[in-house]
Design a protein around this motif. Sequence first.
Motif, PDB file in Angstrom:
ATOM      1  N   HIS A  21      46.759  61.392  29.101  1.00 56.90           N
ATOM      2  CA  HIS A  21      45.917  62.384  29.771  1.00 56.90           C
ATOM      3  C   HIS A  21      44.535  61.795  30.055  1.00 56.90           C
ATOM      4  O   HIS A  21      43.996  60.999  29.276  1.00 56.90           O
ATOM      5  CB  HIS A  21      45.747  63.627  28.897  1.00 56.90           C
ATOM      6  CG  HIS A  21      47.038  64.324  28.595  1.00 56.90           C
ATOM      7  ND1 HIS A  21      48.098  64.337  29.471  1.00 56.90           N
ATOM      8  CD2 HIS A  21      47.441  65.043  27.498  1.00 56.90           C
ATOM      9  CE1 HIS A  21      49.097  65.026  28.948  1.00 56.90           C
ATOM     10  NE2 HIS A  21      48.729  65.450  27.749  1.00 56.90           N
ATOM     11  N   GLY A  22      43.963  62.208  31.199  1.00 53.91           N
ATOM     12  CA  GLY A  22      42.566  61.911  31.438  1.00 53.91           C
ATOM     13  C   GLY A  22      41.691  62.790  30.559  1.00 53.91           C
ATOM     14  O   GLY A  22      42.145  63.777  29.969  1.00 53.91           O
ATOM     15  N   ASN A  41      40.270  57.408  32.516  1.00 52.95           N
ATOM     16  CA  ASN A  41      41.626  57.743  32.943  1.00 52.95           C
ATOM     17  C   ASN A  41      42.627  57.444  31.835  1.00 52.95           C
ATOM     18  O   ASN A  41      42.414  56.551  30.997  1.00 52.95           O
ATOM     19  CB  ASN A  41      42.016  56.941  34.190  1.00 52.95           C
ATOM     20  CG  ASN A  41      41.047  57.139  35.336  1.00 52.95           C
ATOM     21  OD1 ASN A  41      40.422  58.193  35.462  1.00 52.95           O
ATOM     22  ND2 ASN A  41      40.910  56.128  36.173  1.00 52.95           N
ATOM     23  N   GLY A  42      43.728  58.172  31.841  1.00 55.47           N
ATOM     24  CA  GLY A  42      44.813  57.888  30.915  1.00 55.47           C
ATOM     25  C   GLY A  42      45.624  56.677  31.371  1.00 55.47           C
ATOM     26  O   GLY A  42      45.699  56.366  32.561  1.00 55.47           O
ATOM     27  N   GLY A  76      42.622  58.722  27.951  1.00 55.63           N
ATOM     28  CA  GLY A  76      41.313  58.168  28.214  1.00 55.63           C
ATOM     29  C   GLY A  76      40.297  58.639  27.182  1.00 55.63           C
ATOM     30  O   GLY A  76      40.541  59.568  26.400  1.00 55.63           O
ATOM     31  N   ASN A  82      39.107  53.708  29.759  1.00 61.11           N
ATOM     32  CA  ASN A  82      40.454  54.086  30.166  1.00 61.11           C
ATOM     33  C   ASN A  82      41.445  53.831  29.037  1.00 61.11           C
ATOM     34  O   ASN A  82      41.282  52.900  28.240  1.00 61.11           O
ATOM     35  CB  ASN A  82      40.890  53.300  31.410  1.00 61.11           C
ATOM     36  CG  ASN A  82      40.031  53.606  32.619  1.00 61.11           C
ATOM     37  OD1 ASN A  82      39.491  54.712  32.744  1.00 61.11           O
ATOM     38  ND2 ASN A  82      39.904  52.649  33.526  1.00 61.11           N
ATOM     39  N   LEU A 128      43.839  61.289  35.793  1.00 61.87           N
ATOM     40  CA  LEU A 128      42.482  60.855  36.089  1.00 61.87           C
ATOM     41  C   LEU A 128      41.484  61.597  35.208  1.00 61.87           C
ATOM     42  O   LEU A 128      41.626  62.800  34.955  1.00 61.87           O
ATOM     43  CB  LEU A 128      42.148  61.098  37.566  1.00 61.87           C
ATOM     44  CG  LEU A 128      42.977  60.329  38.598  1.00 61.87           C
ATOM     45  CD1 LEU A 128      42.541  60.715  40.004  1.00 61.87           C
ATOM     46  CD2 LEU A 128      42.857  58.840  38.383  1.00 61.87           C
ATOM     47  N   GLY A 129      40.462  60.888  34.746  1.00 64.70           N
ATOM     48  CA  GLY A 129      39.375  61.519  34.024  1.00 64.70           C
ATOM     49  C   GLY A 129      38.377  62.156  34.979  1.00 64.70           C
ATOM     50  O   GLY A 129      38.446  61.950  36.201  1.00 64.70           O
ATOM     51  N   ALA A 144      39.972  67.420  33.737  1.00 72.09           N
ATOM     52  CA  ALA A 144      40.639  66.145  34.003  1.00 72.09           C
ATOM     53  C   ALA A 144      42.107  66.431  34.286  1.00 72.09           C
ATOM     54  O   ALA A 144      42.606  67.528  34.005  1.00 72.09           O
ATOM     55  CB  ALA A 144      40.484  65.190  32.826  1.00 72.09           C
ATOM     56  N   GLN A 383      50.202  67.705  36.870  1.00 65.67           N
ATOM     57  CA  GLN A 383      48.948  67.110  36.411  1.00 65.67           C
ATOM     58  C   GLN A 383      47.887  68.152  36.062  1.00 65.67           C
ATOM     59  O   GLN A 383      46.820  67.782  35.567  1.00 65.67           O
ATOM     60  CB  GLN A 383      48.386  66.188  37.507  1.00 65.67           C
ATOM     61  CG  GLN A 383      49.220  64.946  37.757  1.00 65.67           C
ATOM     62  CD  GLN A 383      48.668  64.140  38.918  1.00 65.67           C
ATOM     63  OE1 GLN A 383      48.057  64.677  39.846  1.00 65.67           O
ATOM     64  NE2 GLN A 383      48.864  62.833  38.875  1.00 65.67           N
TER      65      GLN A 383
END
Length: 504
Positions: A21-22, A41-42, A76, A82, A128-129, A144, A383
């Motif tokens: 996961h972000g 980011n993850g 992340g 990341n 994505l974060g 995120a 997501q």
Amino acid sequence: MAIPSFVDQVTLHVYGGNGGHGVASVHREKFKPLGGPDGGNGGDGGSVILRVEPGLTTLVDYHRQSHRRATNGQPGRGDHNNGANGEDILLGVPDGTVISDADTGEQLADLTGEGAELTVARGGRGGLGNAALASASRKAPGFALLGEEGETRTVVLELKVVADVGLVGFPSAGKSSLVAAISRARPKIADYPFTTLVPNLGVVVAGETTYTVADVPGLIEGASEGRGLGHDFLRHIERCAALVHVLDCATFEPGRDPLSDLDVIEAELTAHGGLEDRPRLVALNKLDIPDAAELAQLVIADLQARGLQVFEISTKSGQGLQALTFAMAQLVAARRAAMPAPAPKRIVLRPPSVGGKGAEFTIKAEGELWRVRGEKPERWVRQTDFNNTEAVGYLADRLNRIGIETRLLELGARAGDTVAIGGDDAVVFDFAPQVDVGAEILSRRGEDQRFTEERPAIRRRRDKDAAYHAADDEVEGEYTFTSLGDLADDAPALDHGDDGVRER
């Protein structure tokens, strides 16, 4: 129960790693209260890859352990860190392994040649974060994206031995002895039927041609229907360029002779199918026995009348083996020469679809429900953290950007209709069209103003502003403009401006 040493068909369950996961994080530093988003980011999940390893000859490892799972990507962290990617799993398989989907039966790949590989379960992409989600209109996202789940699949691995020549015949006809006599292979040889329980491969050199010979376990009548052992291994001669019938001329079983044995084996090959175009050779074996030599002389003419090339051999004395190996080499060389040259590998670049927004999704009416399918919208739903209203608002922006709302309205959807995005695990919501989803989000962190009604204070302020501007326009219409030179000395008090006054 004992585990066999040779396995040529297994069912394998593979699991790709989940994406990390972000993270939603804000940079915190002394004297910098507005440090900005810094969530990383993850990492991507690992994939499961099947690759041909030249030293392998069996699938027994996957018979022992039929579940293989790649590692997950790490989430992340703050300060733009990341998450680490998950590691891929490389699973070695023998040359000639066919991979099929266990659910649909679709053949996914036929792995031949060293280094050939197939990704059977892809890892999920990391989310994505909030640092990556920041933009000019959304400077500090409070959410995120979640990592995607890895692909899960059940596949069937089926080994088909890659050999140039296949030896077929009844049990104890001398196939294993022939492989041992013409190559360095040392299969098990004994004086009882079904000694060979697994295919044996031998490498033969005849002049300038090097080829492989496969010894298939003995066939009997009804093998294609499950009798004996040969039915389990008929697949191993499907790739052979030529077949050699090894006929026993010294059998003591009543009712058997080389011609009847040949008819039985040909009937089983025909029942299996796919081998009609393979050239055949006939090897009359065990001619070191006097009675066998006499029998061979009786059947040679009949075999040649069928258009077959016949060789009289003895694996014990070596009689006729050289002529047989060179005849096999000639067939293999002819087959290789007739094969088309392999096409050079080319890098093919496929640009993304230009079919417009409608090409990215499909919408179908299912009774009172509208179902939206498509790789993008379904991935975006996976997501999204639905516990965060700002993340839900971001999802609404993405869906509207590719035209889902517009398409629903064109198809006749109305406010309040049920819309599902996805298949069996779809996300279901009520359709609310024409929601103002402007780029700027002015709500507090973790909230989205598009999902709340307009506050009464804002409505009252807008009403007062409208009334003020209307009154000001009315007053402006009652004034006249007069130059300073036209004014008399006893003019009443006036409101002076820069170059003129306004008179009541």
